[in-house]
Design a protein around this motif. Structure first.
Motif, PDB file in Angstrom:
ATOM      1  N   ALA A   1     -65.616  12.621  -8.288  1.00 38.73           N
ATOM      2  CA  ALA A   1     -66.512  11.402  -8.291  1.00 38.73           C
ATOM      3  C   ALA A   1     -66.620  10.950  -9.618  1.00 38.73           C
ATOM      4  O   ALA A   1     -66.806   9.824  -9.784  1.00 38.73           O
ATOM      5  N   ILE A   2     -66.583  11.894 -10.451  1.00 36.44           N
ATOM      6  CA  ILE A   2     -66.781  11.601 -12.041  1.00 36.44           C
ATOM      7  C   ILE A   2     -65.542  10.951 -12.442  1.00 36.44           C
ATOM      8  O   ILE A   2     -65.481   9.607 -12.877  1.00 36.44           O
ATOM      9  N   ASN A   3     -64.221  11.261 -12.108  1.00 39.90           N
ATOM     10  CA  ASN A   3     -63.321  10.546 -12.255  1.00 39.90           C
ATOM     11  C   ASN A   3     -63.211   9.327 -11.490  1.00 39.90           C
ATOM     12  O   ASN A   3     -62.341   8.407 -12.282  1.00 39.90           O
ATOM     13  N   GLY A   4     -63.506   9.165 -10.356  1.00 36.12           N
ATOM     14  CA  GLY A   4     -63.432   8.207  -9.526  1.00 36.12           C
ATOM     15  C   GLY A   4     -64.157   6.938 -10.039  1.00 36.12           C
ATOM     16  O   GLY A   4     -63.522   5.759 -10.153  1.00 36.12           O
ATOM     17  N   ILE A   5     -65.222   6.994 -10.743  1.00 36.08           N
ATOM     18  CA  ILE A   5     -66.220   5.993 -11.282  1.00 36.08           C
ATOM     19  C   ILE A   5     -66.097   5.780 -12.717  1.00 36.08           C
ATOM     20  O   ILE A   5     -66.178   4.778 -13.329  1.00 36.08           O
ATOM     21  N   PHE A   6     -65.746   6.904 -13.588  1.00 37.35           N
ATOM     22  CA  PHE A   6     -65.729   6.779 -15.061  1.00 37.35           C
ATOM     23  C   PHE A   6     -64.578   6.735 -15.671  1.00 37.35           C
ATOM     24  O   PHE A   6     -64.283   6.356 -17.093  1.00 37.35           O
ATOM     25  N   PHE A   7     -63.494   6.950 -15.204  1.00 34.65           N
ATOM     26  CA  PHE A   7     -62.133   6.623 -15.418  1.00 34.65           C
ATOM     27  C   PHE A   7     -61.850   5.264 -15.993  1.00 34.65           C
ATOM     28  O   PHE A   7     -62.423   4.498 -15.315  1.00 34.65           O
ATOM     29  N   ASN A   8     -61.325   5.248 -17.346  1.00 40.33           N
ATOM     30  CA  ASN A   8     -61.265   3.889 -17.826  1.00 40.33           C
ATOM     31  C   ASN A   8     -62.760   2.974 -17.991  1.00 40.33           C
ATOM     32  O   ASN A   8     -62.653   1.937 -17.706  1.00 40.33           O
TER      33      ASN A   8
ATOM     34  N   LEU B   1     -70.282  14.314 -20.613  1.00 40.11           N
ATOM     35  CA  LEU B   1     -69.235  13.346 -20.740  1.00 40.11           C
ATOM     36  C   LEU B   1     -69.404  12.802 -22.128  1.00 40.11           C
ATOM     37  O   LEU B   1     -70.655  12.572 -22.732  1.00 40.11           O
ATOM     38  N   ARG B   2     -68.260  12.798 -22.855  1.00 42.34           N
ATOM     39  CA  ARG B   2     -68.385  12.163 -24.228  1.00 42.34           C
ATOM     40  C   ARG B   2     -67.929  10.882 -24.215  1.00 42.34           C
ATOM     41  O   ARG B   2     -66.807  10.255 -23.960  1.00 42.34           O
ATOM     42  N   VAL B   3     -68.908   9.978 -24.647  1.00 39.52           N
ATOM     43  CA  VAL B   3     -68.788   8.566 -24.829  1.00 39.52           C
ATOM     44  C   VAL B   3     -68.637   8.255 -26.208  1.00 39.52           C
ATOM     45  O   VAL B   3     -69.522   8.578 -27.149  1.00 39.52           O
TER      46      VAL B   3
ATOM     47  N   SER C   1     -77.986  13.137 -23.152  1.00 39.91           N
ATOM     48  CA  SER C   1     -77.118  13.849 -24.394  1.00 39.91           C
ATOM     49  C   SER C   1     -76.466  13.125 -25.301  1.00 39.91           C
ATOM     50  O   SER C   1     -76.677  13.313 -26.581  1.00 39.91           O
ATOM     51  N   SER C   2     -75.638  12.209 -24.922  1.00 35.72           N
ATOM     52  CA  SER C   2     -74.845  11.522 -25.810  1.00 35.72           C
ATOM     53  C   SER C   2     -75.218  10.506 -26.666  1.00 35.72           C
ATOM     54  O   SER C   2     -76.254   9.832 -25.765  1.00 35.72           O
ATOM     55  N   GLN C   3     -75.195  10.314 -27.696  1.00 33.24           N
ATOM     56  CA  GLN C   3     -75.630   9.068 -28.362  1.00 33.24           C
ATOM     57  C   GLN C   3     -74.394   8.022 -28.629  1.00 33.24           C
ATOM     58  O   GLN C   3     -73.219   8.451 -28.952  1.00 33.24           O
TER      59      GLN C   3
ATOM     60  N   GLN D   1     -70.987   1.886 -23.432  1.00 40.53           N
ATOM     61  CA  GLN D   1     -71.950   1.901 -22.237  1.00 40.53           C
ATOM     62  C   GLN D   1     -71.928   3.145 -21.738  1.00 40.53           C
ATOM     63  O   GLN D   1     -71.198   3.824 -21.524  1.00 40.53           O
ATOM     64  N   LYS D   2     -73.492   3.781 -21.665  1.00 38.47           N
ATOM     65  CA  LYS D   2     -73.262   4.976 -20.831  1.00 38.47           C
ATOM     66  C   LYS D   2     -73.082   5.179 -19.449  1.00 38.47           C
ATOM     67  O   LYS D   2     -73.262   4.187 -18.925  1.00 38.47           O
ATOM     68  N   PRO D   3     -72.332   6.049 -18.850  1.00 39.19           N
ATOM     69  CA  PRO D   3     -72.229   6.080 -17.662  1.00 39.19           C
ATOM     70  C   PRO D   3     -73.727   6.201 -17.041  1.00 39.19           C
ATOM     71  O   PRO D   3     -74.499   6.970 -17.492  1.00 39.19           O
ATOM     72  N   CYS D   4     -73.497   5.736 -15.578  1.00 40.42           N
ATOM     73  CA  CYS D   4     -74.975   5.725 -14.956  1.00 40.42           C
ATOM     74  C   CYS D   4     -74.717   5.825 -13.279  1.00 40.42           C
ATOM     75  O   CYS D   4     -73.654   5.563 -13.054  1.00 40.42           O
ATOM     76  N   PHE D   5     -75.712   6.075 -12.850  1.00 41.64           N
ATOM     77  CA  PHE D   5     -75.819   5.824 -11.429  1.00 41.64           C
ATOM     78  C   PHE D   5     -77.100   5.451 -10.928  1.00 41.64           C
ATOM     79  O   PHE D   5     -78.106   5.502 -11.469  1.00 41.64           O
TER      80      PHE D   5
END
Lengths: 486, 289
Positions: free
Chosen positions: A287-294, A326-328, A369-371, A379-383
């Motif tokens: 699910a992570i890869n599905g939406i946060f990839f690229n 996840l590291r942004v 967690s990440s800044q 943009q931070k990943p979100c749902f």
């Protein structure tokens, strides 16, 4: 629904920054017409920026209708005098040679792609560029075997093909378009997206290195007006477009009253279904890869997560935990999972849609967690959890790291919810039961279905959508059909 | 009709020619009709229904309701039903000949030939319904632990406009090419051969075909095509008419829901005619423990 999730113990990663020394970017980047880099007749240039810093990388030529016309004339001449007369065997050899040269320039291409696009270096290095080379390799071998493309049919090239590609996978989309077109004996006029022109111009140098005959591929950089000049040019036989459904509709209308053939690879709101019998930890990763990839800039992104009710709570907790790790940040850092949003315009569009989601009462989550870096577009990943199908983010393509989560109770409900969209590009299914996977896959109205994986691509595997996700396929034997007169 | 005037012990009963929607034979809801005349004469042959926008919409609803079940039948079953259509056409040979000679002025030899071509078209696509999948489906050698395969699926609901000049064999080929893969079809019969709707609809009604898979409307193309072009539940249009202006407008209107608008085919009996109306689905299935 539980709202707690485990905060993992904090791990510091020492930065591991990819060097940019390998890349030399010209201050002014010209058009590539008839095998040469030429000044635009418009004399105009525009800036392309590094989205991770906001600073200008280079100037890009802005092609006007006259430049496009010169490109089409060059492509027509190359088609009638050289490329359509060349044996399939020799066309194939050029494509094989290009594939090899892409591998030789792989690191340079990957770094340049990350600089101009903002995607993590680990993705450009391990996914984009290897797939670019693989695509040329795959279609190279078709060039002298087109008699086998469709059983019992003599096929011919179409002529000059106009192609317009997006900014999310700049070089990969160029490969998806150029490789099958050339293998089938067509010549090309292609326009990259205005924010990501640099990697395809490096590909042009590779074409020169490969000795590809002049005019077989012509590259015109610019924005919407340049694209419109291609779409409306009367000596182009076929248009291939990848981008938004909104622009796809405009193009379908623009070519409706012409003899131009058309293929469209458009938007999506793809469903990612997780059954209770799935391997949950793997499904969370999927699910992570599905939406946060690229950064979620993927037409087939699994942007609607459908969870079987019995596992929803557990799944969402695990998802939160994983998102905290996840590291942004800096796309050139080899540790980075989520890079920069490609442009300020896309960034503000995503932020507006998130605000819409919040104002509609969605249960919003983003990791704490990440800044984010201070400069650049991040943009931070979100749902949004527990969304209904009427929710804006269940219907509109965000094209960013924003996931909409809802639940279901049965296979038939999962299929019905997944199909409740005007799109039909892709879908994902997680289950340990093969028969259930096949039953679900058969019921889904989508062109690509990933079971127990997501966002996998391969040059031999056809890709493309149902319904308002467009028509035509790219990749595989089916990817030849749109470039042939049958 | 004209037979009515002939003196005879038994007064002939003419068949009222109606539409064919959802397996039923309704009159047009509009109450309108359009006359068809006997060949080379001003004498009335029959009053055909002049279908309205509402009739078209009803036909789309029927097609949509029927399509899933039709597609879910086994390919072997669809093959047998298409072959059954050939059998029923043979059984209705005399009725087809009567319409073709009566309204189009065909000689008996020409009419027989047209019926033969219609039968051949049904037989051709009957034979294709369980084979095209193997010709256009693929197993794809992806780099990774996945069984990756591409199969074809029907595109859904298809609206069909036949040739400008009526040709029974072509029309049957065009219908059969669409339904062989599991699509449902709405046919606009707007040319001089529209009276053939009578025997043709009875062929479909008596072939064990799922009701609603084939819907036949007689009417005015100029009136109906804008409603075809903009209808959101029509997934594709088979436009076998040579009117390029209408084709262009349909493509333009079709952009509202990204309709697949397909222009005239080169060969009526061919693989590419059939696969114009399929979608390709690629599935990545895991290989592992």
């Amino acid at each position: 629904m539980q709202t707690t999730h485990h905060k993992p113990f904090h791990l510091e990663y020492a930065p591991s920054i990819e060097s940019t020394d390998i890349v030399k970017i010209e201050a002014k980047n010209k058009l590539f017409i008839d095998g040469k880099f030429v000044e635009p007749t418009s004399k105009k240039y525009f800036s392309t920026v590094n989205p991770a810093t906001g600073s200008t990388l280079a100037q890009i030529a802005d092609a006007n209708a006259k430049d496009v016309d010169l490109a089409v004339k060059s492509a027509r001449k190359a088609y009638s005098k050289v490329w359509s007369k060349m044996s399939g065997k020799d066309r194939g050899k050029y494509l094989f040679r290009i594939a090899r040269l892409i591998q030789e320039h792989a690191r340079e291409l990957a770094v340049l792609e990350t600089l101009d696009n903002g995607k993590p270096i680990k993705e450009s290095r391990d996914i984009d560029i290897p797939l670019v080379a693989a695509h040329f390799f795959y279609y190279a071998g078709w060039a002298d075997k087109l008699d086998y493309a469709i059983p019992g049919k003599d096929v011919k090239p179409l002529g000059v093909v106009g192609q317009v590609i997006p900014w999310n996978f700049p070089l990969l989309m160029a490969a998806w378009k150029i490789a099958p077109a050339l293998a089938c004996g067509n010549t090309v006029v292609i326009k990259p997206a205005e924010t990501t022109s640099l990697s395809i111009l490096l590909l042009a140098q590779i074409f020169q290195e490969a000795g590809l005959p002049d005019g077989v591929v012509n590259i015109v950089t610019g924005a919407g007006e340049t694209g419109a000049a291609i779409v409306n040019h009367n000596d182009i036989n076929k248009i291939a477009f990848t981008g938004s459904t909104e622009v796809g509709r405009i193009i379908q209308k623009a070519v409706a009253k012409t003899d131009k053939k058309l293929t469209l690879e458009l938007g999506g709101k793809s469903a990612h279904i997780v059954y209770e019998d799935a391997a949950i930890d793997q499904a969370v990763e999927g699910a992570i890869n599905g939406i946060f990839f690229n950064q979620g800039h993927v037409c087939c992104a699994g942007s609607r997560l459908l969870l079987e009710e019995s596992i929803a709570s557990e799944f969402v907790d695990k998802l939160k935990t994983r998102m905290e790790t996840l590291r942004v940040g800096n796309p050139l850092d080899k540790n980075t999972d989520i890079g920069a949003i490609n442009s300020a315009a896309e960034h503000s569009k995503i932020q507006k849609l998130i605000q819409t989601g919040i104002s509609e009462g969605g249960e919003y989550f983003e990791p704490t967690s990440s800044q984010l870096p201070e400069k650049g577009f991040f943009q931070k990943p979100c749902f949004f959890n527990n969304v209904s199908s009427a929710f804006t983010l269940s219907r509109i393509e965000v094209f960013g790291p924003v996931l909409a989560i809802s639940t279901f109770r049965s296979v038939s409900e999962a299929i019905a919810k997944a199909n409740d969209t005007q799109y039909g590009l892709a879908a994902g299914i997680w289950s340990e039961k093969g028969s259930k996977i096949h039953k679900t896959a058969a019921g889904l109205k989508a062109g690509v279905i990933w079971a127990n994986t997501y966002n996998k691509f391969d040059p031999s595997s056809p890709f493309g959508g149902y319904n308002e996700s467009g028509f035509g396929r790219e990749g595989g034997r089916h990817g030849l059909f749109p470039y042939l007169s049958i | 009709m004209s037979e009515l005037t002939k003196s005879s012990a038994n007064l002939k009963i003419a068949k009222t020619i109606k539409l064919f929607i959802g397996g039923d034979f309704p009159r047009t809801e509009s109450g309108r009709s359009m006359p068809v005349f006997q060949a080379k004469s001003k004498k009335l042959y029959a009053n055909l229904c002049k279908a309205s926008r509402k009739d078209l919409r009803n036909a789309v609803t029927a097609a949509q309701g029927a399509q899933h079940g039709w597609a879910a039948k086994t390919a072997y079953n669809r093959t047998q039903i298409l072959y059954r259509m050939a059998e029923m056409t043979e059984g209705k040979r005399e009725e087809f000949i009567e319409v073709l000679t009566g309204t189009l002025g065909y000689t008996k030899i020409q009419a027989n030939k047209a019926v033969n071509e219609a039968i051949d078209a049904f037989v051709y696509y009957a034979g294709f319904a369980d084979k095209y999948q193997q010709l256009v489906g693929t197993v794809n050698p992806v780099s990774g632990p996945h069984h990756n395969f591409t199969t074809s699926e029907p595109v859904g609901v298809v609206a069909l406009v036949g040739n400008v000049k009526f040709n029974l064999g072509d029309l049957v080929a065009q219908i059969a090419a669409v339904i062989a893969s599991g699509n449902a079809v709405i046919v606009i019969m707007a040319n001089e051969g529209a009276a053939s709707i009578a025997p043709l609809s009875e062929v479909f009604a008596t072939s064990d075909l799922t009701k609603g898979v084939v819907n036949l409307l007689t009417g005015d193309l100029q009136e109906l095509y804008p409603h075809m072009g903009t209808h959101m539940e029509i997934n594709s249009i088979s436009f076998q008419n040579s009117d390029k202006k209408v084709l262009g407008e349909l493509k333009e209107m079709g952009a509202t829901n990204m309709k697949r608008v397909i222009g005239p085919v080169k060969e009526q009996l061919s693989l590419d005619h059939l696969i114009n109306f399929v979608e390709y689905k690629t599935v990545w299935h895991p290989i592992g423990n």
